[in-house]
Enzyme design. Structure first.
Site, PDB file in Angstrom:
ATOM      1  N   GLY A  31      45.495  23.083  49.017  1.00  0.00           N
ATOM      2  CA  GLY A  31      46.558  23.069  50.022  1.00  0.00           C
ATOM      3  C   GLY A  31      47.940  23.237  49.433  1.00  0.00           C
ATOM      4  O   GLY A  31      48.101  23.633  48.286  1.00  0.00           O
ATOM      5  N   HIS A  37      47.960  31.664  46.997  1.00  0.00           N
ATOM      6  CA  HIS A  37      46.794  31.330  47.826  1.00  0.00           C
ATOM      7  C   HIS A  37      46.578  32.414  48.890  1.00  0.00           C
ATOM      8  O   HIS A  37      45.452  32.835  49.145  1.00  0.00           O
ATOM      9  CB  HIS A  37      47.015  30.001  48.566  1.00  0.00           C
ATOM     10  CG  HIS A  37      47.169  28.805  47.679  1.00  0.00           C
ATOM     11  ND1 HIS A  37      48.353  28.120  47.558  1.00  0.00           N
ATOM     12  CD2 HIS A  37      46.284  28.159  46.878  1.00  0.00           C
ATOM     13  CE1 HIS A  37      48.192  27.085  46.742  1.00  0.00           C
ATOM     14  NE2 HIS A  37      46.948  27.091  46.300  1.00  0.00           N
ATOM     15  N   GLY A 147      42.056  32.557  41.565  1.00  0.00           N
ATOM     16  CA  GLY A 147      43.218  33.202  40.967  1.00  0.00           C
ATOM     17  C   GLY A 147      43.146  33.196  39.444  1.00  0.00           C
ATOM     18  O   GLY A 147      42.690  32.221  38.840  1.00  0.00           O
ATOM     19  N   GLN A 148      43.619  34.272  38.841  1.00  0.00           N
ATOM     20  CA  GLN A 148      43.722  34.320  37.374  1.00  0.00           C
ATOM     21  C   GLN A 148      44.705  33.280  36.850  1.00  0.00           C
ATOM     22  O   GLN A 148      44.701  32.926  35.677  1.00  0.00           O
ATOM     23  CB  GLN A 148      44.164  35.728  36.927  1.00  0.00           C
ATOM     24  CG  GLN A 148      44.172  35.902  35.414  1.00  0.00           C
ATOM     25  CD  GLN A 148      44.866  37.168  34.971  1.00  0.00           C
ATOM     26  OE1 GLN A 148      44.655  38.222  35.563  1.00  0.00           O
ATOM     27  NE2 GLN A 148      45.685  37.081  33.937  1.00  0.00           N
ATOM     28  N   SER A 185      53.057  28.101  42.059  1.00  0.00           N
ATOM     29  CA  SER A 185      52.203  26.926  41.913  1.00  0.00           C
ATOM     30  C   SER A 185      52.671  25.872  42.899  1.00  0.00           C
ATOM     31  O   SER A 185      53.878  25.733  43.136  1.00  0.00           O
ATOM     32  CB  SER A 185      52.335  26.375  40.485  1.00  0.00           C
ATOM     33  OG  SER A 185      51.848  25.041  40.419  1.00  0.00           O
TER      34      SER A 185
HETATM   35  P1  AMP Z   1      44.894  25.274  43.914  1.00  0.00           P
HETATM   36  O1  AMP Z   1      45.302  24.995  45.335  1.00  0.00           O
HETATM   37  O2  AMP Z   1      46.005  25.087  42.935  1.00  0.00           O
HETATM   38  O3  AMP Z   1      43.613  24.582  43.530  1.00  0.00           O
HETATM   39  O4  AMP Z   1      44.574  26.823  43.848  1.00  0.00           O
HETATM   40  C1  AMP Z   1      43.610  27.411  44.687  1.00  0.00           C
HETATM   41  C2  AMP Z   1      43.332  28.806  44.208  1.00  0.00           C
HETATM   42  O5  AMP Z   1      44.532  29.574  44.245  1.00  0.00           O
HETATM   43  C3  AMP Z   1      42.830  28.847  42.750  1.00  0.00           C
HETATM   44  O6  AMP Z   1      41.793  29.809  42.640  1.00  0.00           O
HETATM   45  C4  AMP Z   1      44.063  29.270  41.998  1.00  0.00           C
HETATM   46  O7  AMP Z   1      43.775  29.954  40.790  1.00  0.00           O
HETATM   47  C5  AMP Z   1      44.724  30.196  42.992  1.00  0.00           C
HETATM   48  N1  AMP Z   1      46.162  30.331  42.689  1.00  0.00           N
HETATM   49  C6  AMP Z   1      47.046  29.329  42.485  1.00  0.00           C
HETATM   50  N2  AMP Z   1      48.257  29.834  42.159  1.00  0.00           N
HETATM   51  C7  AMP Z   1      48.128  31.179  42.157  1.00  0.00           C
HETATM   52  C8  AMP Z   1      49.018  32.267  41.893  1.00  0.00           C
HETATM   53  N3  AMP Z   1      50.295  32.064  41.569  1.00  0.00           N
HETATM   54  N4  AMP Z   1      48.534  33.521  41.987  1.00  0.00           N
HETATM   55  C9  AMP Z   1      47.229  33.730  42.315  1.00  0.00           C
HETATM   56  N5  AMP Z   1      46.345  32.761  42.579  1.00  0.00           N
HETATM   57  C10 AMP Z   1      46.781  31.505  42.497  1.00  0.00           C
END
Ligand code: AMP
Length: 313
Positions: A31, A37, A147-148, A185
């Protein structure tokens, strides 16, 4: 868009869709959504008939001294954003739904979980692998998007999918950045004004690694030393690690003779940020992250490096 809070409700919705012959695409998140995302959500919508996004701040992947309690949350805004993207289901369980009293089972991807971020976050990837495997069993996706930005997570989950013979395709999409290069982020909201400026040291270091590589430098030690020096020169930054590793198995290398991941973690004040880039010859681009086959759209994985990732195609 339907909000689903129970495992039973999610399984029933998925079962119905599958009975109708529809494919399921899945984006797991914690979230506090941003464009990173949403890039995954859009790819998911394009690739599958039914899109499921989970929002779950997973207690199991936070250490005792980490920011589980403070982790930013704004469910109202997340729902509005996902509704606008045309998402079909938001799976938003309580922690007690995922980990009821007496819960005991975890998943570990040995070796890969202990390097890079695993060193300073023991238990983190066990928490990630466990929750993602559970979510895969609940949502039963045909395709899942990551995401990478979290490259180690992607490598670990790909290995889990392979080792446990999971019947799904995992796709990894490029890092989405702010206009000045900072990787998006949810944790960027922790940064004060000066910290926000200082946080650019991650992007600038990765751009420097790309520059050195393009100019012919192949010794990892030389590139790592230069990046460490840059980070040390930023008063608000404190390095956690700078490493150059094999893209597939995250092993260390002395010389760059294949596609490698330059990965960093840096504390900016109290906020720990991660970022990475891939150094590739471009002749035989690695498909380790993209998943599926080489036939996928090349724009789906940015192998060009930090500078180009600013405006991912
Ligand atoms: P999180 O909510 O931080 O657990 O992220 C959920 C998904 O979004 C994960 O697969 C992350 O790698 C991806 N993600 C987070 N930040 C980025 C970004 N800046 N660019 C691409 N994907 C992202």
């Amino acid at each position: 868009m339907k909000i689903v809070r129970t495992i039973g409700g999610m399984k029933a919705a998925v079962r119905l869709a599958k009975k109708e012959g529809r494919t399921i695409g899945f984006v797991p998140t914690m979230g506090f959504l941003h464009e990173g995302h949403l890039s995954l959500v859009r790819a998911c919508r394009e690739s599958a008939d039914v899109s499921v996004v989970s929002i779950f701040v997973n207690p199991l992947q936070f250490g005792p001294k980490e920011d589980f309690k403070e982790y930013p949350r704004d469910l109202e805004r997340d729902r509005r954003l996902l509704e606008r993207e045309g998402v079909d289901f938001v799976f938003q369980p309580e922690a007690s739904e995922i980990y009821p009293a007496g819960y005991r089972t975890t998943v570990e991807v040995e070796g890969l979980q202990d390097v890079l971020c695993g060193r300073s976050r023991p238990g983190h990837f066990k928490g990630v692998a466990t929750v993602v495997l559970k979510l895969f069993h609940i949502v039963e996706p045909n395709v899942a998007f990551f995401g990478q930005k979290d490259a180690q997570q992607a490598v670990i989950l790909r290995k889990m999918v392979e080792d446990l013979n999971l019947d799904l395709e995992l796709r990894v999409l490029p890092i989405v950045r702010e206009s000045d290069g900072l990787a998006m982020s949810s944790r960027n909201v922790y940064l004060g004004k000066d910290e926000r400026r200082a946080a650019l040291i991650l992007f600038h270091s990765l751009a420097e690694a790309q520059r050195m590589y393009r100019q012919g430098e192949r010794r990892t030690g030389v590139i790592v030393a230069r990046l460490k020096e840059m980070i040390a020169g930023e008063p608000l930054a404190r390095e956690d690690y700078v490493e150059i590793v094999d893209c597939r198995d995250l092993s260390s290398l002395d010389l760059i003779d294949r596609d490698v991941l330059v990965a960093l973690a840096v504390f900016i004040g109290r906020t720990r940020l991660i970022d990475n880039t891939i150094l590739t010859s471009g002749k035989n681009p690695s498909s380790y992250m993209k998943g599926g086959t080489e036939s996928g759209s090349p724009s789906k994985l940015n192998l060009r490096g930090a500078e180009d990732e600013k405006n991912p195609s």
